[in-house]
Design an enzyme around this catalytic site. Structure first.
Site, short mmCIF file in Angstrom:
data_model
loop_
_atom_site.label_atom_id
_atom_site.label_comp_id
_atom_site.label_asym_id
_atom_site.label_seq_id
_atom_site.Cartn_x
_atom_site.Cartn_y
_atom_site.Cartn_z
N GLU A 198 4.80 -49.86 -29.36
CA GLU A 198 6.13 -50.01 -28.80
C GLU A 198 6.29 -49.24 -27.49
OE1 GLU A 198 6.10 -50.81 -33.09
OE2 GLU A 198 5.43 -49.11 -31.88
N PRO A 215 -12.42 -47.82 -35.30
CA PRO A 215 -11.40 -47.74 -36.37
C PRO A 215 -10.04 -47.34 -35.82
CG PRO A 215 -12.85 -45.83 -36.44
CD PRO A 215 -13.43 -46.76 -35.43
N ARG A 216 -9.00 -47.77 -36.51
CA ARG A 216 -7.63 -47.41 -36.12
C ARG A 216 -7.45 -45.90 -36.12
NH1 ARG A 216 -3.26 -49.39 -33.35
NH2 ARG A 216 -1.30 -48.66 -34.22
N LEU A 221 -10.33 -41.47 -29.56
CA LEU A 221 -8.98 -41.98 -29.34
C LEU A 221 -8.79 -42.26 -27.85
CD1 LEU A 221 -6.28 -42.51 -30.88
CD2 LEU A 221 -5.57 -40.22 -30.17
N GLY A 222 -8.07 -43.34 -27.54
CA GLY A 222 -7.68 -43.60 -26.16
C GLY A 222 -8.75 -44.25 -25.30
N GLU A 223 -9.76 -44.86 -25.91
CA GLU A 223 -10.83 -45.49 -25.12
C GLU A 223 -10.96 -46.99 -25.38
OE1 GLU A 223 -14.11 -42.47 -23.72
OE2 GLU A 223 -14.29 -42.80 -25.89
N ASN A 236 -1.39 -55.44 -32.49
CA ASN A 236 -1.12 -56.05 -31.19
C ASN A 236 -2.39 -56.68 -30.60
OD1 ASN A 236 -0.49 -56.48 -28.46
ND2 ASN A 236 -0.49 -54.31 -27.97
N GLU A 280 -3.78 -56.21 -25.72
CA GLU A 280 -4.73 -55.42 -24.92
C GLU A 280 -6.01 -56.21 -24.70
OE1 GLU A 280 -5.22 -51.74 -26.99
OE2 GLU A 280 -3.47 -50.82 -26.03
#
Length: 424
Positions: free
Chosen positions: A66, A270-271, A307-309, A333, A336
């Site tokens: 969001e 993974p999430r 994270l963030g890649e 989502n 991306e």
């Protein structure tokens, strides 16, 4: 405004009483994910940054998806001649980390106050917002009722089941929805459902999908060059945002795919990257390297447990399966990967994002409703026909590019609801 209906008063009383206990649970979760205790207190309305001078728009989203969807709007708001300052709030550590990297100058992040009167009173006293913008379905009753400014709902996404629940609330739903000065929905179906709930037609319209209009995630050039060099020309596919119960299925599919594509690489992201050790144990019979260990994608499986890649992985995988969908987690989502031209696959559990995926499938830009039995044939088909996969990815990118057409109108709507000058 008249006195709230009994149901809303009851909710408010219970929410206020439960706030201290709820905060302790939330604080522990935030701290466990690397948030400082001082910042965790933002959930009680204690600000950790000064309020900037000038008009201020408060934009609230639940988590990463969001808040990322608000970025194109924030960029457009800040590009104006006399831009307002932007305060973004959310509830998760991951969203705070990503917003710290991606918010433009003039925008800042805080954790959202709990939906309790004390937390909201502290929050409003400090930030004094001139406009509150809620993203998608973040309809918190006391946040809306206590806002000292107009309230807008953007990118509204309410399923038929959610609309039915609102219908069952009767006067309480009408009371909350009347407080909204403007609602911009993702689909006409949501707009029609809200009109049926009594929202005045002049306060609701259908717009584009802001989540799709968000810029794709970045990829550090040096890291992208290293990954590209390590992968060489190997075929690869990405499993993104996977959840427990899915990795075993995906690894089993990869074992079968290796029989016909012996140099195939699975990039498994993974999430929740902290599950990396557990996932590595599942890869029996497969060679595996890990991003968190600084290793290169030279094995049959590359565990992208950082994270963030995601910008790296979507750029390097022409074919991507998006998780949270083979198991009942509601899906994730697709935009991306779509923005970066990936051919997209997902499962059947898509309650969180069904319309997003429907938009893509209507354009033959994604395949949905996969199960444990149909996942492997779908992967085999697209790996065997790379031209078809590239065409699907191109259609996904084209659909995504069309979603930002409504931003200029939304900026004008928000400007009309704000005061010309900052609240003293």
């Amino acid at each position: 405004m008249t006195r709230p209906p009994l149901l809303l008063r009851t909710y408010g009383g219970l929410a206020n009483l439960a706030a201290p206990l709820l905060f302790r649970r939330i604080r522990d979760r935030l701290v466990a994910h690397g948030t400082s205790p001082a910042r965790a207190r933002e959930r009680l309305g204690h600000a950790t940054l000064p309020r900037p001078a000038g008009r201020l728009i408060w934009i609230h989203g639940a988590s990463v998806g969001e808040t990322l969807s608000a970025l194109p709007l924030i960029t457009a708001l800040r590009a104006q001649e006399d831009p307002p300052r932007i305060l973004v709030t959310s509830g998760t550590a991951s969203s705070a980390e990503i917003m710290a990297k991606r918010l433009p100058a003039g925008a800042l992040h805080q954790f959202a106050p709990l939906d309790s009167k004390r937390a909201l009173r502290r929050f409003h006293a400090h930030w004094q917002p001139d406009l509150l913008v809620l993203m998608e379905s973040e309809l918190w009753p006391q946040m809306i009722q206590t806002a000292p400014c107009p309230v807008v709902l953007l990118n509204a996404r309410l399923s038929a089941r959610a609309l039915a629940r609102w219908q069952s609330l009767g006067p309480s739903a009408a009371y909350i929805l009347r407080r909204l000065a403007l609602i911009v929905t993702q689909t006409e179906a949501t707009a029609a459902g809200l009109r049926a709930l009594g929202v005045a037609p002049d306060r609701i319209r259908t717009g584009g999908n802001l989540k799709a209009a968000a810029p794709p995630p970045d990829a550090a050039p040096a890291a992208l060059a290293q990954i590209t060099a390590a992968l060489t020309d190997r075929p690869r596919w990405l499993a993104a945002a996977t959840h427990p119960g899915e990795e075993d299925l995906l690894l089993a599919a990869h074992r079968q795919l290796l029989k016909s594509h012996p140099d195939l690489c699975l990039i498994l992201a993974p999430r929740h990257p902290e599950r990396g050790d557990r996932i590595a144990q599942m890869a029996t019979g497969l060679t595996l390297t890990r991003r968190s260990a600084g290793e290169a994608p030279t094995a049959q499986v590359y565990l992208a447990d950082t994270l963030g890649e995601m910008g790296l992985w979507y750029r390097k995988a022409p074919l991507a399966f998006v998780g949270g969908s083979l198991t009942p987690n509601g899906g994730h989502n697709p935009w991306e990967g779509a923005a970066l031209g990936c051919a997209l696959l997902t499962g059947s559990h898509l309650t969180n994002c069904a319309q997003d995926w429907q938009t893509l499938t209507d354009a033959d830009a994604a395949r949905t409703d996969l199960t444990a039995d149909t996942l492997l044939p779908a992967l085999q088909d697209l790996l065997a026909t790379p031209a078809a996969a590239r065409a699907m990815g191109a259609r996904a990118a084209a659909v995504t590019a069309r979603q930002g057409d409504d931003i200029a109108r939304t900026v004008a709507d928000l400007n009309a609801l704000m005061p010309a000058k900052a609240t003293p």
